[in-house]
Design a protein around this motif. Sequence first.
Motif, PDB file in Angstrom:
ATOM      1  N   ILE A  12       0.837  -1.205   0.000  1.00  0.00           N
ATOM      2  CA  ILE A  12       0.000   0.000   0.000  1.00  0.00           C
ATOM      3  C   ILE A  12       0.870   1.252   0.000  1.00  0.00           C
ATOM      4  CG2 ILE A  12      -1.615   1.369   1.394  1.00  0.00           C
ATOM      5  CD1 ILE A  12      -2.873  -1.360   2.220  1.00  0.00           C
ATOM      6  N   TRP A  16       1.171   4.113  -2.995  1.00  0.00           N
ATOM      7  CA  TRP A  16       0.900   5.529  -2.730  1.00  0.00           C
ATOM      8  C   TRP A  16       2.152   6.379  -2.904  1.00  0.00           C
ATOM      9  CZ3 TRP A  16      -3.483   8.337  -1.827  1.00  0.00           C
ATOM     10  CH2 TRP A  16      -4.662   7.601  -1.782  1.00  0.00           C
ATOM     11  N   ILE A  24      -4.977   6.052   5.535  1.00  0.00           N
ATOM     12  CA  ILE A  24      -5.036   5.428   4.206  1.00  0.00           C
ATOM     13  C   ILE A  24      -4.805   3.929   4.327  1.00  0.00           C
ATOM     14  CG2 ILE A  24      -3.821   5.257   2.000  1.00  0.00           C
ATOM     15  CD1 ILE A  24      -3.343   8.310   2.223  1.00  0.00           C
ATOM     16  N   LYS A  27      -7.825   2.248   5.901  1.00  0.00           N
ATOM     17  CA  LYS A  27      -8.958   2.223   4.979  1.00  0.00           C
ATOM     18  C   LYS A  27      -8.768   1.157   3.901  1.00  0.00           C
ATOM     19  CE  LYS A  27     -11.546   5.167   1.848  1.00  0.00           C
ATOM     20  NZ  LYS A  27     -11.629   6.481   1.209  1.00  0.00           N
ATOM     21  N   GLU A  28      -7.573   1.062   3.333  1.00  0.00           N
ATOM     22  CA  GLU A  28      -7.332   0.097   2.255  1.00  0.00           C
ATOM     23  C   GLU A  28      -7.344  -1.353   2.744  1.00  0.00           C
ATOM     24  OE1 GLU A  28      -5.111   0.587  -1.021  1.00  0.00           O
ATOM     25  OE2 GLU A  28      -5.495   2.733  -1.191  1.00  0.00           O
ATOM     26  N   HIS A  30      -9.056  -2.302   5.477  1.00  0.00           N
ATOM     27  CA  HIS A  30     -10.309  -2.495   6.220  1.00  0.00           C
ATOM     28  C   HIS A  30     -10.027  -2.949   7.650  1.00  0.00           C
ATOM     29  CE1 HIS A  30     -12.343  -1.981   2.433  1.00  0.00           C
ATOM     30  NE2 HIS A  30     -11.640  -2.978   1.916  1.00  0.00           N
ATOM     31  N   LYS A  95      -4.252   7.932  -9.701  1.00  0.00           N
ATOM     32  CA  LYS A  95      -4.477   7.640  -8.281  1.00  0.00           C
ATOM     33  C   LYS A  95      -3.318   8.107  -7.408  1.00  0.00           C
ATOM     34  CE  LYS A  95      -7.484   3.694  -8.918  1.00  0.00           C
ATOM     35  NZ  LYS A  95      -7.728   2.297  -8.601  1.00  0.00           N
TER      36      LYS A  95
END
Length: 102
Positions: A12, A16, A24, A27-28, A30, A95
């Motif tokens: 992740i 990013w 972040i 959230k990614e 969960h 993104k």
Amino acid sequence: MSGTTQSQVLEIIWDWGGEASINIIAKELHISTDYARLICEDLDRNDYINFLHSKLCVLNGRGKLEAAKMIAGRNPKKTAVLKKGFKFGFGKDKKGRLIINY
């Protein structure tokens, strides 16, 4: 490297652009922000990332190499490890993920 969750966190952060906040990552994946913070603190202790101000995770050299190894099979055309002295073009996609052209 131990654990698939740690590997996912490194992926992740790589996606990013080499740095991502705890929010972040949580959230990614969960997961809760507290659990994400514990994972990042462990990665910092093992010298994969730099965990800044208990909010921002930044990949360091060892973390970049580990993330590049994991991602190499997923998308080999966009994966490269930059070495000093080499000039590559790079940018970000829509993104905000890092794309290295070589």
